[in-house]
Motif scaffolding. Structure first.
Motif, PDB file in Angstrom:
ATOM      1  N   ALA A 369    -122.221  47.241 -64.351  1.00 13.83           N
ATOM      2  CA  ALA A 369    -121.085  46.446 -64.799  1.00 13.83           C
ATOM      3  C   ALA A 369    -119.797  47.242 -64.625  1.00 13.83           C
ATOM      4  O   ALA A 369    -119.820  48.478 -64.544  1.00 13.83           O
ATOM      5  CB  ALA A 369    -121.274  46.053 -66.268  1.00 13.83           C
ATOM      6  N   TRP A 370    -118.660  46.537 -64.573  1.00 12.70           N
ATOM      7  CA  TRP A 370    -117.373  47.217 -64.436  1.00 12.70           C
ATOM      8  C   TRP A 370    -116.313  46.489 -65.246  1.00 12.70           C
ATOM      9  O   TRP A 370    -116.457  45.322 -65.593  1.00 12.70           O
ATOM     10  CB  TRP A 370    -116.965  47.362 -62.979  1.00 12.70           C
ATOM     11  N   THR A 371    -115.243  47.204 -65.594  1.00 11.70           N
ATOM     12  CA  THR A 371    -114.250  46.692 -66.540  1.00 11.70           C
ATOM     13  C   THR A 371    -112.843  46.782 -65.981  1.00 11.70           C
ATOM     14  O   THR A 371    -112.462  47.787 -65.370  1.00 11.70           O
ATOM     15  CB  THR A 371    -114.326  47.460 -67.873  1.00 11.70           C
ATOM     16  N   VAL A 372    -112.084  45.719 -66.214  1.00 14.74           N
ATOM     17  CA  VAL A 372    -110.687  45.625 -65.779  1.00 14.74           C
ATOM     18  C   VAL A 372    -109.805  45.427 -67.004  1.00 14.74           C
ATOM     19  O   VAL A 372    -110.208  44.753 -67.965  1.00 14.74           O
ATOM     20  CB  VAL A 372    -110.497  44.439 -64.803  1.00 14.74           C
ATOM     21  N   LYS A 373    -108.612  46.013 -66.973  1.00 17.37           N
ATOM     22  CA  LYS A 373    -107.666  45.842 -68.069  1.00 17.37           C
ATOM     23  C   LYS A 373    -106.286  45.512 -67.500  1.00 17.37           C
ATOM     24  O   LYS A 373    -105.841  46.108 -66.530  1.00 17.37           O
ATOM     25  CB  LYS A 373    -107.596  47.110 -68.927  1.00 17.37           C
ATOM     26  N   GLU A 374    -105.638  44.529 -68.136  1.00 17.94           N
ATOM     27  CA  GLU A 374    -104.275  44.148 -67.763  1.00 17.94           C
ATOM     28  C   GLU A 374    -103.396  44.078 -69.005  1.00 17.94           C
ATOM     29  O   GLU A 374    -103.890  43.841 -70.117  1.00 17.94           O
ATOM     30  CB  GLU A 374    -104.247  42.778 -67.078  1.00 17.94           C
ATOM     31  N   GLU A 375    -102.091  44.255 -68.804  1.00 17.53           N
ATOM     32  CA  GLU A 375    -101.114  44.116 -69.884  1.00 17.53           C
ATOM     33  C   GLU A 375    -100.138  43.014 -69.508  1.00 17.53           C
ATOM     34  O   GLU A 375     -99.501  43.073 -68.455  1.00 17.53           O
ATOM     35  CB  GLU A 375    -100.363  45.429 -70.130  1.00 17.53           C
ATOM     36  N   PHE A 376    -100.033  41.988 -70.357  1.00 16.08           N
ATOM     37  CA  PHE A 376     -99.163  40.853 -70.082  1.00 16.08           C
ATOM     38  C   PHE A 376     -97.920  40.886 -70.961  1.00 16.08           C
ATOM     39  O   PHE A 376     -97.952  41.392 -72.091  1.00 16.08           O
ATOM     40  CB  PHE A 376     -99.901  39.536 -70.333  1.00 16.08           C
ATOM     41  N   THR A 377     -96.844  40.309 -70.434  1.00 18.80           N
ATOM     42  CA  THR A 377     -95.590  40.179 -71.158  1.00 18.80           C
ATOM     43  C   THR A 377     -95.318  38.701 -71.401  1.00 18.80           C
ATOM     44  O   THR A 377     -95.480  37.877 -70.499  1.00 18.80           O
ATOM     45  CB  THR A 377     -94.418  40.784 -70.364  1.00 18.80           C
ATOM     46  N   ARG A 378     -94.878  38.366 -72.607  1.00 20.85           N
ATOM     47  CA  ARG A 378     -94.623  36.967 -72.935  1.00 20.85           C
ATOM     48  C   ARG A 378     -93.316  36.494 -72.308  1.00 20.85           C
ATOM     49  O   ARG A 378     -92.314  37.218 -72.297  1.00 20.85           O
ATOM     50  CB  ARG A 378     -94.582  36.765 -74.446  1.00 20.85           C
ATOM     51  N   GLN A 379     -93.339  35.260 -71.810  1.00 19.41           N
ATOM     52  CA  GLN A 379     -92.168  34.640 -71.207  1.00 19.41           C
ATOM     53  C   GLN A 379     -91.555  33.638 -72.184  1.00 19.41           C
ATOM     54  O   GLN A 379     -92.187  33.204 -73.142  1.00 19.41           O
ATOM     55  CB  GLN A 379     -92.568  33.943 -69.903  1.00 19.41           C
ATOM     56  N   SER A 380     -90.329  33.264 -71.927  1.00 14.72           N
ATOM     57  CA  SER A 380     -89.597  32.384 -72.829  1.00 14.72           C
ATOM     58  C   SER A 380     -90.163  30.966 -72.820  1.00 14.72           C
ATOM     59  O   SER A 380     -90.274  30.335 -71.769  1.00 14.72           O
ATOM     60  CB  SER A 380     -88.114  32.344 -72.424  1.00 14.72           C
TER      61      SER A 380
END
Length: 439
Positions: A369-380
């Protein structure tokens, strides 16, 4: 689709480019107040969205754009966490979210032992990538690339380079694990089939990368009469019917997991007690909606398969955990189909930040198995209050046009008025992404 304070796929007047975008050969300008993203909901979820808006957000602080120059913080204070709750007491993940920088899925080989870019490396990558945008491949007049090329830097722009060298965080090398022996055989069979359809084209004659592993033969391959080794989801040098085209060309999205791409990726989350809806605005109109059950009920029976799988969720503290199974064998993620299994973790890390982590497994395809991570920013929410209907291939005329064009080429060849269509590489489209340094 228009990026937050940026422009993708739209050529406008030459004005100052916002700081979070790379300047290309052509200048772009989009006003911050003109940010539009698609917000397609089913009838029931439209009612949910209106109800959620009427209820009002618990967050009192205004939403501001994050710099997105480094991974999001790993947690919040107790006070901040308490504020980010729905009226019924669950962690509030609602809003429109996107990754404002570009990070490759896999770590490029030249950064093999490096998890994070230095600031100097990021600046240099931004410079090189901006030069890629200025290249005009169609200047090679008279070649197949000139004739078939369509997309160039008028249609795309790049986000700035992110802090990490790969979205993959496990394995530590930032690379997708090796394929199993059986998966290698499947991949090889598909590759050989596609290369056979290219063998009589300039692509193989000129030994271009797309023909790597293949050979040039002046006559068409007998394999043009064969079916693909398995249900086709990618492009091939044949247009006998819709199934010869990629999922995207058929206006079918690739589905989960969704990591975005050069043309952008947004997701809008709406919550209700016992359920969550996420609308994904991706690609060139391939937007799609995902409805998630969070009521403790079990997965659907194994014989029921869905394009986006069957998502079942529960809360682990402030983290939404989603278990996704039951994918259709007609979907494809990196070679994985009906046996794909995802475990997603969605965590609100601040008023304008959301962390997404997904562990991906399919024992029939990968050795681990493998793991991905993302960081999101909220939009208006205010600037994105308008809904623009997704359009995929020019009002759905594109795919019939591709098939009809191939039939016209075949007729011309039969009448002695043109070359054998099998000697022309119909997969070339002039995309500049092949030169993207982060690939």
């Amino acid at each position: 689709m228009v990026w937050p304070e940026t422009c993708v796929g739209v050529r406008l007047s030459a004005k100052k480019l916002p700081s979070n975008r790379i300047r290309g050969h052509r200048k772009y300008h989009c006003k911050a107040k003109e940010v539009i993203t698609r917000e397609k909901f089913s009838g029931s979820m439209i009612s949910v969205a209106i109800a959620a808006a009427a209820a009002g957000a618990v967050i009192s602080a205004p939403i501001t754009r994050a710099s997105a120059q480094a991974p999001a913080a790993s947690g919040m204070t107790t006070t901040a966490s308490a504020l980010l709750k729905t009226p019924w007491g669950e962690p509030d993940l609602q809003g429109i979210w996107t990754d404002e920088t570009t990070t490759p899925l896999q770590r490029p080989a030249r950064y093999a032992n490096q998890a994070v870019f230095t600031e100097a490396e990021r600046a240099e990558l931004d410079r090189v990538r901006s030069e890629v945008l200025g290249r005009e491949r169609r200047a090679e007049r008279g070649t197949e690339r000139d004739v078939s090329g369509s997309y160039n830097n008028v249609f795309v722009s790049f986000k700035r380079t992110g802090a990490r060298t790969s979205l993959i965080v496990d394995p530590p090398n930032g690379r997708i694990p090796p394929l199993t022996p059986d998966a290698q055989k499947v991949a090889s069979a598909e590759r050989e089939f596609r290369l056979a359809l290219l063998q009589s084209t300039e692509t193989c004659k000129n030994k271009e990368p797309a023909c790597s592993g293949g050979k040039y033969e002046p006559t068409r391959s007998s394999r043009f009469a064969e079916l693909p080794p398995r249900y086709n989801t990618a492009r091939m040098n044949r247009n006998d019917g819709p199934e010869d085209s990629s999922l995207a060309e058929r206006c079918l999205t690739g589905g989960l997991p969704e990591f975005g791409g050069p043309t952008g990726s947004f997701r809008r989350i709406v919550q209700t007690p016992g359920g969550i809806s996420i609308f994904y605005d991706v690609g060139q109109g391939q937007g799609w909606q995902r409805n998630i059950v969070v009521d403790g009920s079990p997965h659907l029976p194994a014989n029921i398969r869905q394009w986006y799988g069957d998502s079942r969720g529960h809360w682990d503290g402030d983290t939404l955990v989603l278990d996704v199974t039951n994918f259709s064998p007609k979907t494809d993620f990196q070679g994985s189909r009906e046996n794909l299994h995802l475990v997603e973790r969605w965590t609100r890390t601040g008023p304008s930040t959301l962390e997404y982590e997904v562990t991906i497994e399919d024992p029939t395809v990968w050795t681990k198995a493998w793991t991905v991570k993302e960081e999101f920013t909220r939009q208006s929410d205010r600037d994105n209050r308008l809904y623009t209907e997704p359009r995929c291939v020019e009002g759905n005329y594109g795919l019939p046009g591709i098939i009809h064009g191939r039939r016209m080429e075949e007729r011309a060849f039969a009448e002695g008025r043109g070359p054998d269509p099998a000697t022309r590489d119909a997969m070339k489209d002039g995309f500049i992404f092949d030169d993207e340094p982060l690939r």
